[in-house]
Scaffold this motif. Structure first.
Motif, PDB file in Angstrom:
ATOM      1  N   GLN A 141      14.368   8.358 107.969  1.00 50.26           N
ATOM      2  CA  GLN A 141      15.557   7.955 107.226  1.00 50.26           C
ATOM      3  C   GLN A 141      15.160   7.197 105.965  1.00 50.26           C
ATOM      4  O   GLN A 141      15.757   7.367 104.916  1.00 50.26           O
ATOM      5  CB  GLN A 141      16.459   7.087 108.119  1.00 50.26           C
ATOM      6  CG  GLN A 141      17.781   6.727 107.490  1.00 50.26           C
ATOM      7  CD  GLN A 141      18.693   7.935 107.337  1.00 50.26           C
ATOM      8  OE1 GLN A 141      18.623   8.883 108.103  1.00 50.26           O
ATOM      9  NE2 GLN A 141      19.538   7.908 106.324  1.00 50.26           N
ATOM     10  N   GLU A 142      14.100   6.397 106.062  1.00 49.58           N
ATOM     11  CA  GLU A 142      13.620   5.622 104.913  1.00 49.58           C
ATOM     12  C   GLU A 142      13.136   6.553 103.794  1.00 49.58           C
ATOM     13  O   GLU A 142      13.466   6.354 102.626  1.00 49.58           O
ATOM     14  CB  GLU A 142      12.484   4.714 105.364  1.00 49.58           C
ATOM     15  CG  GLU A 142      11.940   3.812 104.278  1.00 49.58           C
ATOM     16  CD  GLU A 142      10.840   2.916 104.815  1.00 49.58           C
ATOM     17  OE1 GLU A 142       9.733   2.995 104.263  1.00 49.58           O
ATOM     18  OE2 GLU A 142      11.096   2.169 105.768  1.00 49.58           O
ATOM     19  N   ASN A 143      12.372   7.583 104.161  1.00 46.79           N
ATOM     20  CA  ASN A 143      11.895   8.548 103.157  1.00 46.79           C
ATOM     21  C   ASN A 143      13.064   9.296 102.525  1.00 46.79           C
ATOM     22  O   ASN A 143      13.072   9.531 101.324  1.00 46.79           O
ATOM     23  CB  ASN A 143      10.934   9.559 103.787  1.00 46.79           C
ATOM     24  CG  ASN A 143       9.583   8.965 104.077  1.00 46.79           C
ATOM     25  OD1 ASN A 143       9.255   7.873 103.645  1.00 46.79           O
ATOM     26  ND2 ASN A 143       8.798   9.685 104.849  1.00 46.79           N
ATOM     27  N   PHE A 144      14.029   9.672 103.325  1.00 42.76           N
ATOM     28  CA  PHE A 144      15.190  10.383 102.804  1.00 42.76           C
ATOM     29  C   PHE A 144      15.939   9.520 101.790  1.00 42.76           C
ATOM     30  O   PHE A 144      16.323   9.986 100.726  1.00 42.76           O
ATOM     31  CB  PHE A 144      16.127  10.813 103.940  1.00 42.76           C
ATOM     32  CG  PHE A 144      17.360  11.505 103.443  1.00 42.76           C
ATOM     33  CD1 PHE A 144      17.304  12.809 102.980  1.00 42.76           C
ATOM     34  CD2 PHE A 144      18.576  10.840 103.414  1.00 42.76           C
ATOM     35  CE1 PHE A 144      18.437  13.446 102.505  1.00 42.76           C
ATOM     36  CE2 PHE A 144      19.718  11.468 102.941  1.00 42.76           C
ATOM     37  CZ  PHE A 144      19.645  12.777 102.485  1.00 42.76           C
TER      38      PHE A 144
ATOM     39  N   LEU B 250      16.578  10.367  97.882  1.00 46.13           N
ATOM     40  CA  LEU B 250      17.944  10.422  97.371  1.00 46.13           C
ATOM     41  C   LEU B 250      18.124   9.516  96.153  1.00 46.13           C
ATOM     42  O   LEU B 250      18.697   9.927  95.138  1.00 46.13           O
ATOM     43  CB  LEU B 250      18.924  10.047  98.480  1.00 46.13           C
ATOM     44  CG  LEU B 250      20.401  10.144  98.139  1.00 46.13           C
ATOM     45  CD1 LEU B 250      20.776  11.574  97.774  1.00 46.13           C
ATOM     46  CD2 LEU B 250      21.237   9.661  99.313  1.00 46.13           C
ATOM     47  N   LYS B 251      17.602   8.293  96.226  1.00 47.45           N
ATOM     48  CA  LYS B 251      17.694   7.364  95.096  1.00 47.45           C
ATOM     49  C   LYS B 251      16.970   7.919  93.870  1.00 47.45           C
ATOM     50  O   LYS B 251      17.475   7.825  92.748  1.00 47.45           O
ATOM     51  CB  LYS B 251      17.092   6.014  95.475  1.00 47.45           C
ATOM     52  CG  LYS B 251      17.961   5.182  96.384  1.00 47.45           C
ATOM     53  CD  LYS B 251      17.280   3.888  96.722  1.00 47.45           C
ATOM     54  CE  LYS B 251      18.025   3.151  97.804  1.00 47.45           C
ATOM     55  NZ  LYS B 251      17.326   1.927  98.205  1.00 47.45           N
ATOM     56  N   LEU B 252      15.798   8.503  94.091  1.00 45.97           N
ATOM     57  CA  LEU B 252      15.036   9.051  92.977  1.00 45.97           C
ATOM     58  C   LEU B 252      15.761  10.224  92.327  1.00 45.97           C
ATOM     59  O   LEU B 252      15.852  10.301  91.106  1.00 45.97           O
ATOM     60  CB  LEU B 252      13.647   9.500  93.462  1.00 45.97           C
ATOM     61  CG  LEU B 252      12.717  10.115  92.422  1.00 45.97           C
ATOM     62  CD1 LEU B 252      12.449   9.121  91.297  1.00 45.97           C
ATOM     63  CD2 LEU B 252      11.423  10.547  93.070  1.00 45.97           C
ATOM     64  N   ARG B 253      16.323  11.109  93.139  1.00 39.64           N
ATOM     65  CA  ARG B 253      17.074  12.259  92.600  1.00 39.64           C
ATOM     66  C   ARG B 253      18.299  11.781  91.804  1.00 39.64           C
ATOM     67  O   ARG B 253      18.595  12.329  90.748  1.00 39.64           O
ATOM     68  CB  ARG B 253      17.492  13.196  93.716  1.00 39.64           C
ATOM     69  CG  ARG B 253      16.320  14.030  94.235  1.00 39.64           C
ATOM     70  CD  ARG B 253      16.813  15.102  95.151  1.00 39.64           C
ATOM     71  NE  ARG B 253      17.749  15.983  94.486  1.00 39.64           N
ATOM     72  CZ  ARG B 253      17.460  17.205  94.071  1.00 39.64           C
ATOM     73  NH1 ARG B 253      16.264  17.677  94.236  1.00 39.64           N
ATOM     74  NH2 ARG B 253      18.372  17.944  93.480  1.00 39.64           N
ATOM     75  N   CYS B 254      18.992  10.786  92.333  1.00 38.31           N
ATOM     76  CA  CYS B 254      20.166  10.256  91.613  1.00 38.31           C
ATOM     77  C   CYS B 254      19.753   9.646  90.276  1.00 38.31           C
ATOM     78  O   CYS B 254      20.434   9.843  89.266  1.00 38.31           O
ATOM     79  CB  CYS B 254      20.887   9.212  92.463  1.00 38.31           C
ATOM     80  SG  CYS B 254      21.767   9.916  93.871  1.00 38.31           S
ATOM     81  N   ALA B 255      18.640   8.930  90.260  1.00 38.90           N
ATOM     82  CA  ALA B 255      18.159   8.323  89.022  1.00 38.90           C
ATOM     83  C   ALA B 255      17.764   9.389  88.003  1.00 38.90           C
ATOM     84  O   ALA B 255      18.021   9.246  86.815  1.00 38.90           O
ATOM     85  CB  ALA B 255      16.974   7.401  89.319  1.00 38.90           C
TER      86      ALA B 255
END
Length: 100
Positions: free
Chosen positions: A86-89, A93-98
């Motif tokens: 879950q931590e990796n996901f 997700l944060k990186l893709r949004c950025a």
């Protein structure tokens, strides 16, 4: 105007490249879709029979997938599909949004 060079038949045989690329794409797809479970041991003999190809393209494809971080090398014990958490996901997700 510079014209492209004509293709020659002295190039390396494309069969070896396509076998490795085919194995790479197939294993990558199996990992991404969950057909190969996270943490599952990836036995070359099993994959070879499943994809009806040789052991060398499988080994080369797994090595490429190690660099993509979809597969982990287990020293002298082979390969396994990279585990997920879950931590990796959340990090992905944060990186893709950025980036978007």
């Amino acid at each position: 105007m510079i014209e492209p060079l004509p293709e020659t038949s002295s190039a390396a045989p494309p069969a070896a490249v396509s076998a490795t690329q085919g194995a790479y794409q197939a294993i990558r797809q199996m990992i991404i879709t969950g057909e190969l479970a996270p943490g599952e041991k990836l036995k070359i003999e099993h994959l070879k029979d499943r994809m009806n190809t040789g052991a060398s393209p499988i080994r080369e494809a797994l090595t490429l997938l190690v660099s993509d971080q979809l597969v982990e090398r287990l020293g002298q014990r082979g390969f396994r599909a990279a585990p997920v958490s879950q931590e990796n996901f959340g990090e992905i997700l944060k990186l893709r949004c950025a980036l978007e």
